[in-house]
Write an enzyme that holds these catalytic residues in place. Structure first.
Site, PDB file in Angstrom:
ATOM      1  N   ASP A  45       0.865  -1.181   0.000  1.00  0.00           N
ATOM      2  CA  ASP A  45       0.000   0.000   0.000  1.00  0.00           C
ATOM      3  C   ASP A  45       0.895   1.223   0.000  1.00  0.00           C
ATOM      4  O   ASP A  45       2.002   1.189   0.558  1.00  0.00           O
ATOM      5  CB  ASP A  45      -0.917   0.014   1.244  1.00  0.00           C
ATOM      6  CG  ASP A  45      -2.180   0.839   1.016  1.00  0.00           C
ATOM      7  OD1 ASP A  45      -2.060   2.068   0.770  1.00  0.00           O
ATOM      8  OD2 ASP A  45      -3.281   0.276   1.067  1.00  0.00           O
ATOM      9  N   ASP A  58       3.838   1.887  -4.220  1.00  0.00           N
ATOM     10  CA  ASP A  58       3.052   2.842  -5.001  1.00  0.00           C
ATOM     11  C   ASP A  58       2.772   2.144  -6.326  1.00  0.00           C
ATOM     12  O   ASP A  58       3.689   1.915  -7.126  1.00  0.00           O
ATOM     13  CB  ASP A  58       3.857   4.132  -5.207  1.00  0.00           C
ATOM     14  CG  ASP A  58       3.102   5.146  -6.058  1.00  0.00           C
ATOM     15  OD1 ASP A  58       2.048   4.791  -6.641  1.00  0.00           O
ATOM     16  OD2 ASP A  58       3.591   6.290  -6.157  1.00  0.00           O
ATOM     17  N   TYR A  74     -13.021   7.481 -14.194  1.00  0.00           N
ATOM     18  CA  TYR A  74     -13.068   6.307 -13.306  1.00  0.00           C
ATOM     19  C   TYR A  74     -13.605   5.090 -14.061  1.00  0.00           C
ATOM     20  O   TYR A  74     -13.010   4.011 -14.042  1.00  0.00           O
ATOM     21  CB  TYR A  74     -13.943   6.621 -12.092  1.00  0.00           C
ATOM     22  CG  TYR A  74     -14.010   5.491 -11.082  1.00  0.00           C
ATOM     23  CD1 TYR A  74     -12.918   5.204 -10.263  1.00  0.00           C
ATOM     24  CD2 TYR A  74     -15.156   4.718 -10.949  1.00  0.00           C
ATOM     25  CE1 TYR A  74     -12.973   4.167  -9.334  1.00  0.00           C
ATOM     26  CE2 TYR A  74     -15.218   3.685 -10.025  1.00  0.00           C
ATOM     27  CZ  TYR A  74     -14.121   3.414  -9.224  1.00  0.00           C
ATOM     28  OH  TYR A  74     -14.180   2.390  -8.307  1.00  0.00           O
TER      29      TYR A  74
HETATM   30  N1  NAD Z   1     -15.830   1.279  -2.007  1.00  0.00           N
HETATM   31  C1  NAD Z   1     -16.576   1.229  -3.112  1.00  0.00           C
HETATM   32  O1  NAD Z   1     -17.760   1.625  -3.135  1.00  0.00           O
HETATM   33  C2  NAD Z   1     -16.012   0.642  -4.382  1.00  0.00           C
HETATM   34  C3  NAD Z   1     -16.881   0.332  -5.414  1.00  0.00           C
HETATM   35  C4  NAD Z   1     -16.371  -0.187  -6.593  1.00  0.00           C
HETATM   36  C5  NAD Z   1     -15.025  -0.414  -6.717  1.00  0.00           C
HETATM   37  N2  NAD Z   1     -14.190  -0.101  -5.691  1.00  0.00           N
HETATM   38  C6  NAD Z   1     -12.749  -0.353  -5.889  1.00  0.00           C
HETATM   39  O2  NAD Z   1     -12.276  -1.155  -4.831  1.00  0.00           O
HETATM   40  C7  NAD Z   1     -10.882  -0.876  -4.633  1.00  0.00           C
HETATM   41  C8  NAD Z   1     -10.631  -0.670  -3.156  1.00  0.00           C
HETATM   42  O3  NAD Z   1     -11.425   0.404  -2.708  1.00  0.00           O
HETATM   43  P1  NAD Z   1     -11.816   0.592  -1.172  1.00  0.00           P
HETATM   44  O4  NAD Z   1     -13.273   0.810  -1.111  1.00  0.00           O
HETATM   45  O5  NAD Z   1     -11.212  -0.471  -0.358  1.00  0.00           O
HETATM   46  O6  NAD Z   1     -11.095   2.002  -0.903  1.00  0.00           O
HETATM   47  P2  NAD Z   1     -10.119   2.483   0.282  1.00  0.00           P
HETATM   48  O7  NAD Z   1      -9.911   3.919   0.015  1.00  0.00           O
HETATM   49  O8  NAD Z   1     -10.677   2.046   1.590  1.00  0.00           O
HETATM   50  O9  NAD Z   1      -8.772   1.660   0.018  1.00  0.00           O
HETATM   51  C9  NAD Z   1      -7.940   1.921  -1.104  1.00  0.00           C
HETATM   52  C10 NAD Z   1      -6.498   1.638  -0.725  1.00  0.00           C
HETATM   53  O10 NAD Z   1      -5.690   1.871  -1.887  1.00  0.00           O
HETATM   54  C11 NAD Z   1      -4.499   2.532  -1.463  1.00  0.00           C
HETATM   55  N3  NAD Z   1      -3.889   3.283  -2.567  1.00  0.00           N
HETATM   56  C12 NAD Z   1      -4.342   4.414  -3.168  1.00  0.00           C
HETATM   57  N4  NAD Z   1      -3.455   4.825  -4.104  1.00  0.00           N
HETATM   58  C13 NAD Z   1      -2.448   3.927  -4.094  1.00  0.00           C
HETATM   59  C14 NAD Z   1      -1.235   3.817  -4.825  1.00  0.00           C
HETATM   60  N5  NAD Z   1      -0.878   4.716  -5.749  1.00  0.00           N
HETATM   61  N6  NAD Z   1      -0.429   2.767  -4.568  1.00  0.00           N
HETATM   62  C15 NAD Z   1      -0.758   1.854  -3.612  1.00  0.00           C
HETATM   63  N7  NAD Z   1      -1.872   1.931  -2.881  1.00  0.00           N
HETATM   64  C16 NAD Z   1      -2.711   2.957  -3.121  1.00  0.00           C
HETATM   65  C17 NAD Z   1      -4.971   3.452  -0.342  1.00  0.00           C
HETATM   66  O11 NAD Z   1      -3.884   3.887   0.480  1.00  0.00           O
HETATM   67  C18 NAD Z   1      -5.967   2.551   0.376  1.00  0.00           C
HETATM   68  O12 NAD Z   1      -5.336   1.785   1.393  1.00  0.00           O
HETATM   69  C19 NAD Z   1     -10.553   0.299  -5.525  1.00  0.00           C
HETATM   70  O13 NAD Z   1      -9.909  -0.173  -6.695  1.00  0.00           O
HETATM   71  C20 NAD Z   1     -11.900   0.893  -5.876  1.00  0.00           C
HETATM   72  O14 NAD Z   1     -11.896   1.546  -7.116  1.00  0.00           O
HETATM   73  C21 NAD Z   1     -14.643   0.419  -4.524  1.00  0.00           C
END
Ligand code: NAD
Length: 268
Positions: free
Chosen positions: A43, A69, A162
């Site tokens: 992360d 990253d 997105y």
């Molecule tokens: N939560 C929702 O409603 C939802 C819906 C559809 C898809 N998603 C997808 O699910 C995935 C996870 O989302 P989530 O809900 O757990 O969000 P979250 O924000 O809780 O977690 C995302 C994580 O990604 C990490 N991150 C961001 N940029 C980064 C980078 N450049 N390198 C490494 N790590 C990085 C962040 O630090 C965080 O820990 C994402 O790909 C998101 O697009 C989420």
């Protein structure tokens, strides 16, 4: 007859997950750790990933964290290399990290577009590339899971960047599934529906980082209203699907998009 529950266990399997510091990545790591996986969590939020790994270790599981990253190919190569250095192999790769984006097409700058493509598109690509190379060399199968979004299933103002990154991730998975199939490497996409996590808070957070609780409640109500069941999901809903796809329970499943979304796209 096979033992259905046993086929969901990950004993001895080595799993690398990006986004392990929060939300769906954290919940997936905790679940994988509880059913026997050895985890390497990446992360950009190293402290968050380390906190997840520490929780798993305290519960008797095996997990380490490493700053990663996902916009940097060398970081993803290093994450997979860590799994191989520590455990000699890679069985499961979850490309989970990603960020939201909401902006009208006419307002998107070149810098903003490049930033989003780097995180949500190049990130999963580098993750697939690193995992596929390792799994092909092992010649013992494997499972790669990429996280897209139900945002790819419908059109709405501000979703262009997105949604196109997530649609591209699903396309990447299908190509990777074909390229890995001869070695029994499975590649699938999950497309989560509205799932309450830090992700949900981004659009209701001010420049100082304060979440507006009323706006958050309103947003969750609005998201729930998009589902015929009038509900949003939680991170465990997606983690459960991730476990199915990571485990031998899904040994015949590859190249598909898996949608755990409360049925929302049926009524859009
Ligand atoms: N939560 C929702 O409603 C939802 C819906 C559809 C898809 N998603 C997808 O699910 C995935 C996870 O989302 P989530 O809900 O757990 O969000 P979250 O924000 O809780 O977690 C995302 C994580 O990604 C990490 N991150 C961001 N940029 C980064 C980078 N450049 N390198 C490494 N790590 C990085 C962040 O630090 C965080 O820990 C994402 O790909 C998101 O697009 C989420």
């Amino acid at each position: 007859m096979t033992d259905a529950l046993a086929s969901f266990r990950l004993d001895g399997k080595v799993a690398v997950l990006t986004g392990g510091g929060s939300g769906i990545g954290k919940a997936t790591a905790e679940l994988f750790g509880a059913v026997g996986a050895k985890l390497v969590l990446g992360d950009i939020d190293e402290a968050g990933a380390e906190a997840t790994a520490a929780e798993i270790r305290e519960g008797g599981g095996e997990a380490v964290a490493q700053r990663c990253d996902i916009t940097v190919k060398a970081d993803l190569d290093a994450l997979v290399a860590r799994a191989v250095a520590d455990h000699g192999r890679l069985d499961v790769m979850g490309n989970i990290a990603g960020v939201p984006h909401n902006q009208m097409i006419v307002d998107v700058t070149e810098d903003e577009l490049d930033r989003m493509l780097a995180i949500n598109l190049k990130g999963p690509f580098y993750g697939v590339q690193a995992a596929l190379a390792q799994m092909l060399s092992q010649d013992e199968g494997g499972s790669i899971i990429n996280v897209a979004s139900s945002g790819m299933d419908f059109a709405a103002p501000t979703l262009s960047v997105y949604a196109m990154t997530k649609a591209a991730v699903a396309s990447l998975s299908r190509t990777a599934a074909i390229e890995g199939a001869h070695k029994k490497i499975r590649v699938n996409t999950i497309a989560p529906g509205a799932t309450v996590s830090a992700f949900t808070e981004v659009s209701v957070t001010d420049a100082e980082g304060n979440v507006n609780p009323d706006a958050l409640e309103g947003k969750i109500k609005m998201l729930a209203g998009a589902s015929p069941m009038q509900m949003v999901g939680d991170v465990d809903d997606q983690a459960n699907l991730m476990l199915y796809l990571a485990s031998d329970a899904s040994k015949f499943a590859t190249g598909q998009i898996w949608r755990c979304n409360g049925g929302a796209p049926m009524v859009w």
